[in-house]
Design an enzyme around this catalytic site. Structure first.
Site, PDB file in Angstrom:
ATOM      1  N   SER A  69      10.587 -81.941  37.466  1.00 47.23           N
ATOM      2  CA  SER A  69      11.465 -82.900  38.131  1.00 47.23           C
ATOM      3  C   SER A  69      11.154 -82.944  39.630  1.00 47.23           C
ATOM      4  O   SER A  69      10.034 -83.259  40.016  1.00 47.23           O
ATOM      5  CB  SER A  69      12.924 -82.538  37.845  1.00 47.23           C
ATOM      6  OG  SER A  69      13.786 -83.574  38.229  1.00 47.23           O
ATOM      7  N   HIS A 104      15.459 -85.588  30.073  1.00 46.57           N
ATOM      8  CA  HIS A 104      15.255 -84.895  31.327  1.00 46.57           C
ATOM      9  C   HIS A 104      15.927 -83.519  31.289  1.00 46.57           C
ATOM     10  O   HIS A 104      17.078 -83.394  30.903  1.00 46.57           O
ATOM     11  CB  HIS A 104      15.829 -85.703  32.489  1.00 46.57           C
ATOM     12  CG  HIS A 104      15.330 -85.260  33.825  1.00 46.57           C
ATOM     13  ND1 HIS A 104      14.109 -85.652  34.326  1.00 46.57           N
ATOM     14  CD2 HIS A 104      15.872 -84.443  34.755  1.00 46.57           C
ATOM     15  CE1 HIS A 104      13.928 -85.109  35.511  1.00 46.57           C
ATOM     16  NE2 HIS A 104      14.973 -84.359  35.796  1.00 46.57           N
ATOM     17  N   ASP A 138      14.098 -90.186  29.125  1.00 46.05           N
ATOM     18  CA  ASP A 138      14.292 -89.751  30.509  1.00 46.05           C
ATOM     19  C   ASP A 138      14.210 -90.945  31.444  1.00 46.05           C
ATOM     20  O   ASP A 138      13.248 -91.721  31.377  1.00 46.05           O
ATOM     21  CB  ASP A 138      13.200 -88.729  30.854  1.00 46.05           C
ATOM     22  CG  ASP A 138      13.381 -88.083  32.217  1.00 46.05           C
ATOM     23  OD1 ASP A 138      14.175 -88.590  33.030  1.00 46.05           O
ATOM     24  OD2 ASP A 138      12.700 -87.070  32.471  1.00 46.05           O
TER      25      ASP A 138
END
Length: 377
Positions: free
Chosen positions: A198, A323, A293
């Site tokens: 991320s 995610h 995501d």
């Protein structure tokens, strides 16, 4: 509610309970999973994965006023999610120099790794505003244990207290220190990779871009797990999964949102790495995305941007995942299958990086294990 602080034994017990609960038959879990979630081609997200996704979504605050609680929960939840994974690893805490002072780091060494060898410098996710060594204990333990590669997890200064580019400056400083003193970390020169998930994937990419731009020692390889690559871009996946799928777009980037302090810098290529005008010459890169995501499309667009510039890129989409799945690899089997494949790629890529082989490498598509796995693209 703030998560309780547990000792090592308590964290392992809590992890075992969570793992057991998520392994229950689907009919027993379904009341906690919410309504069915389907991909565009009609496949249904597995029930245990839906439970995990709801747990993440419900833990998110509505704004910065809850940031302290979120940080505390993130730190305390890491050891619980890690459980007993990698208990035979040698783990040591240390400090490394950042751009403005010392930062906390943790080194995970697989058993038997006595000689200098490959090392993955890993930066945690958390939207540049939360997370750290503790929160990413499950990801780093899993990767080190399953790949056989040393992993160095490093902190960086968090926003909004520390404005951009403090985060990328720290990541660059940490990586330069490691490449400048590899023996301290058991690393062999030329076999030091960078990775992250991320926001940490964003920082890992920024490190690679910095090395290309400045001529400093580059990473041997780059691992990007559902990376943020374009803060202000418009993508179909953001519209499709920007609410109810872990990351609520308005909560994060809206007025007064969690990363509002970063938005004015959204066109800076140190933050939105896809906007860097020169990416030719970046190291071999592996990018993993989740089919559900909001960041999926920007990660895949970044892969295509690199590929068009001649960079050796492997793009892997895990169609039925979301995610944050890497953090749950130790307790939920669909997440574990995905991160297990990524760990196998770390092992393969770092062996290649340390060999005499030259030229780009081509990853062989892994056998699709189903239940969340996609395809090598």
């Amino acid at each position: 509610m703030v998560a309780p602080r547990l000792g090592a034994r308590g964290a392992r017990a809590a992890s075992a309970m969570l793992r057991g609960a998520l392994a229950l038959p689907a009919p027993l879990l379904r009341p906690f999973a919410g309504p069915p979630v389907h991909t565009d081609d009609g496949r249904e997200l597995p029930v245990p994965s839906r439970v995990v996704m709801r747990l993440i979504q419900r833990s998110m605050p509505a704004g910065l006023h809850d940031l302290a609680r979120l940080r505390t929960d993130s730190e305390r939840g890491g050891p619980i999610l890690a459980g007993s994974e990698g208990r035979d690893l040698r783990v040591g805490d240390l400090t490394v120099p950042g751009a403005a002072g010392p930062l906390r780091a943790r080194l995970y060494e697989p058993p038997g790794s006595r000689e200098p060898g490959p090392l993955l410098v890993f930066f945690h996710g958390g939207g540049w505003i939360l997370g750290g060594v503790e929160s990413h204990e499950p990801v780093c333990r899993f990767l080190a244990a399953r790949s056989g590669v040393r992993v160095l997890s490093a902190d960086y200064r968090l926003a909004p207290e520390h404005g951009f580019p403090a985060q990328s400056d720290d990541a660059v400083a940490v990586f330069r220190h490691v490449t400048g003193d590899p023996a301290r970390f058991g690393a062999a020169p030329g076999r030091i990779a960078v990775g992250g998930d991320s926001a940490g994937g964003n920082l890992a990419a920024a490190v690679a871009h910095d090395a290309l731009r400045t001529g400093s020692t580059p990473p041997a390889w780059t691992l990007l797990i559902y990376p943020a690559t374009d803060l202000l871009g418009e993508y179909a996946s953001r519209n499709a999964y920007g609410k109810g799928f872990v990351i609520d777009t308005e909560t994060w980037t809206g007025k007064g949102g969690l990363i509002a302090s970063l938005v004015p810098h959204g066109e800076d290529p140190r933050l939105s790495v896809i906007l860097d005008p020169d990416v030719a010459g970046l190291p071999p890169t592996y990018i993993a995305t989740g089919g559900l995501d909001p960041l999926r499309d920007e990660g895949e667009a970044y892969a295509e941007r690199l590929r068009a510039a001649g960079v050796d890129v492997t793009l892997r989409r895990f169609d039925l995942l979301f995610h944050g799945f890497a953090s749950f690899a130790c307790v939920e089997r669909h997440c574990g299958t995905a991160l297990g494949e990524i760990a196998a790629e770390v092992r393969r890529a770092m062996a290649v990086a340390g060999s005499a082989a030259t030229g780009p490498t081509t990853a062989q598509p892994a056998e699709d294990p189903g239940d969340g796995a996609g395809v090598v693209v």
